[in-house]
Design a protein around this motif. Sequence first.
Motif, PDB file in Angstrom:
ATOM      1  N   PRO A 292       0.832  -1.204   0.000  1.00  0.00           N
ATOM      2  CA  PRO A 292       0.000   0.000   0.000  1.00  0.00           C
ATOM      3  C   PRO A 292       0.864   1.251   0.000  1.00  0.00           C
ATOM      4  O   PRO A 292       1.970   1.246   0.529  1.00  0.00           O
ATOM      5  CB  PRO A 292      -0.787  -0.114   1.306  1.00  0.00           C
ATOM      6  N   GLU A 293       0.379   2.314  -0.592  1.00  0.00           N
ATOM      7  CA  GLU A 293       1.146   3.553  -0.673  1.00  0.00           C
ATOM      8  C   GLU A 293       1.004   4.355   0.624  1.00  0.00           C
ATOM      9  O   GLU A 293      -0.076   4.427   1.195  1.00  0.00           O
ATOM     10  CB  GLU A 293       0.617   4.359  -1.849  1.00  0.00           C
ATOM     11  N   MET A 294       2.093   4.961   1.063  1.00  0.00           N
ATOM     12  CA  MET A 294       2.031   5.782   2.266  1.00  0.00           C
ATOM     13  C   MET A 294       1.702   7.216   1.891  1.00  0.00           C
ATOM     14  O   MET A 294       2.201   7.737   0.905  1.00  0.00           O
ATOM     15  CB  MET A 294       3.392   5.772   2.978  1.00  0.00           C
ATOM     16  N   ARG A 295       0.841   7.856   2.687  1.00  0.00           N
ATOM     17  CA  ARG A 295       0.609   9.291   2.492  1.00  0.00           C
ATOM     18  C   ARG A 295       0.458   9.971   3.840  1.00  0.00           C
ATOM     19  O   ARG A 295       0.561   9.322   4.878  1.00  0.00           O
ATOM     20  CB  ARG A 295      -0.619   9.504   1.618  1.00  0.00           C
ATOM     21  N   GLU A 296       0.182  11.274   3.807  1.00  0.00           N
ATOM     22  CA  GLU A 296       0.105  12.037   5.059  1.00  0.00           C
ATOM     23  C   GLU A 296      -1.324  12.102   5.579  1.00  0.00           C
ATOM     24  O   GLU A 296      -2.251  12.345   4.817  1.00  0.00           O
ATOM     25  CB  GLU A 296       0.615  13.466   4.830  1.00  0.00           C
ATOM     26  N   CYS A 297      -1.454  11.917   6.885  1.00  0.00           N
ATOM     27  CA  CYS A 297      -2.761  12.053   7.530  1.00  0.00           C
ATOM     28  C   CYS A 297      -3.258  13.484   7.359  1.00  0.00           C
ATOM     29  O   CYS A 297      -2.506  14.438   7.554  1.00  0.00           O
ATOM     30  CB  CYS A 297      -2.628  11.711   9.013  1.00  0.00           C
ATOM     31  N   GLU A 298      -4.526  13.638   7.001  1.00  0.00           N
ATOM     32  CA  GLU A 298      -5.074  14.976   6.753  1.00  0.00           C
ATOM     33  C   GLU A 298      -5.077  15.846   8.006  1.00  0.00           C
ATOM     34  O   GLU A 298      -5.050  17.063   7.927  1.00  0.00           O
ATOM     35  CB  GLU A 298      -6.512  14.865   6.229  1.00  0.00           C
ATOM     36  N   ARG A 299      -5.148  15.206   9.160  1.00  0.00           N
ATOM     37  CA  ARG A 299      -5.238  16.000  10.376  1.00  0.00           C
ATOM     38  C   ARG A 299      -3.873  16.280  11.003  1.00  0.00           C
ATOM     39  O   ARG A 299      -3.565  17.401  11.346  1.00  0.00           O
ATOM     40  CB  ARG A 299      -6.136  15.292  11.390  1.00  0.00           C
ATOM     41  N   CYS A 300      -3.055  15.213  11.170  1.00  0.00           N
ATOM     42  CA  CYS A 300      -1.809  15.407  11.930  1.00  0.00           C
ATOM     43  C   CYS A 300      -0.559  15.305  11.067  1.00  0.00           C
ATOM     44  O   CYS A 300       0.537  15.582  11.545  1.00  0.00           O
ATOM     45  CB  CYS A 300      -1.733  14.414  13.079  1.00  0.00           C
ATOM     46  N   GLY A 301      -0.713  14.898   9.817  1.00  0.00           N
ATOM     47  CA  GLY A 301       0.463  14.821   8.952  1.00  0.00           C
ATOM     48  C   GLY A 301       1.273  13.542   9.122  1.00  0.00           C
ATOM     49  O   GLY A 301       2.270  13.348   8.443  1.00  0.00           O
ATOM     50  N   GLY A 302       0.836  12.681  10.051  1.00  0.00           N
ATOM     51  CA  GLY A 302       1.562  11.424  10.279  1.00  0.00           C
ATOM     52  C   GLY A 302       1.458  10.487   9.075  1.00  0.00           C
ATOM     53  O   GLY A 302       0.574  10.649   8.230  1.00  0.00           O
ATOM     54  N   ALA A 303       2.360   9.514   8.987  1.00  0.00           N
ATOM     55  CA  ALA A 303       2.352   8.574   7.869  1.00  0.00           C
ATOM     56  C   ALA A 303       1.195   7.592   8.025  1.00  0.00           C
ATOM     57  O   ALA A 303       0.953   7.061   9.106  1.00  0.00           O
ATOM     58  CB  ALA A 303       3.671   7.816   7.828  1.00  0.00           C
ATOM     59  N   THR A 304       0.460   7.377   6.947  1.00  0.00           N
ATOM     60  CA  THR A 304      -0.678   6.464   6.991  1.00  0.00           C
ATOM     61  C   THR A 304      -0.986   5.972   5.583  1.00  0.00           C
ATOM     62  O   THR A 304      -0.493   6.538   4.605  1.00  0.00           O
ATOM     63  CB  THR A 304      -1.927   7.178   7.584  1.00  0.00           C
TER      64      THR A 304
END
Length: 321
Positions: A292-304
């Motif tokens: 799965p591709e990693m992207r940034e959480c919309e709220r905290c910017g964490g990897a998800t």
Amino acid sequence: MDCDKCGNPAVMHAAYSGLHLCEKHFCRSVEKRVRRRIREDALLSPDATPDDPETWVVGLSGGKDSVVLTHILHETFAKDPRVELLALTIHEGIEGYRDESVDACLDLVEALDLRHELVTYEEEFGLRMDDVAESDPLGMAPCAYCGVFRRDVLSRYATEFDADKLLTGHNLDDEAQTALMNVLEGDVAQVAKHFDASLGSFEERAEVEELVPRAKPLRDVPEKEVALYAHLKDLPAHITECPHASEAYRGEIQRLLLDLEENHPGTRHSIMAGYEELAGIAAERYRRGDGPEMRECERCGGATTRSLCRKCQLVEAVDAA
Ligand code: SF4
Ligand code: ZN
């Protein structure tokens, strides 16, 4: 029985190795395994110097595992100015229980003269685990929330402290339980993570997930031996169980593994040896881009892998309850 190394009275018998060891040789054998893991999993960069040391953050809960880890790290690096240790303790908001274990942490860091930071779920997320266990908006075990929050705090603070490594006190039993659970749940993504988290490839992982590399130096030492070591060294460990400890599935796996180990000594070690190989194969597949591709959480910017990371989903659910 006598110690196989020196003939003094043995304090333990390890069925998986057949060895009887006295207090001195048992403690040495624990330290040797931990130091070997540190060399293999948390190799000190050649760039680290006394003027520009590495910062190693140790997750210190006050339980026997993290207390033993902190003690051995301190013994190993107290005279090595290339490493600065920083103990990080998390208060989850569990009345009674956590207050006592924080006291154990304070005793230890004072005795070892270590830098210590205390972080609370209350300040970080505006919640306390006692309340989460009560409201339980998603109908899960308290540990399912708590573990997500803890991982988030550890990795964010490791980044904030500009840490070069993040070390936690998971022992052999913890690791074998997790391995078996991931296999039984068919969770290949988690299996792949084990490779990156435990077997080096730090730079690669740090680059991909912007995470501080982590290591588990106690991962070769069975839980019973960690407890015996803490006892023999008279370390200030807190031993009561958390009132919310109710990860039912892990409990089942734990009992299963203890039975297997009793009837077939060495089972935990062989599970981990096979699991590491599997994890390497799975991680390779993910690196080729099949994962799965990693992207940034919309709220905290964490990897998800989703729009909202798991931690933000849980905080949202708790707030709405
Ligand atoms: Fe959190 Fe569960 Fe550990 Fe208690 S036992 S501190 S609820 S993870
Ligand atoms: Zn998030």
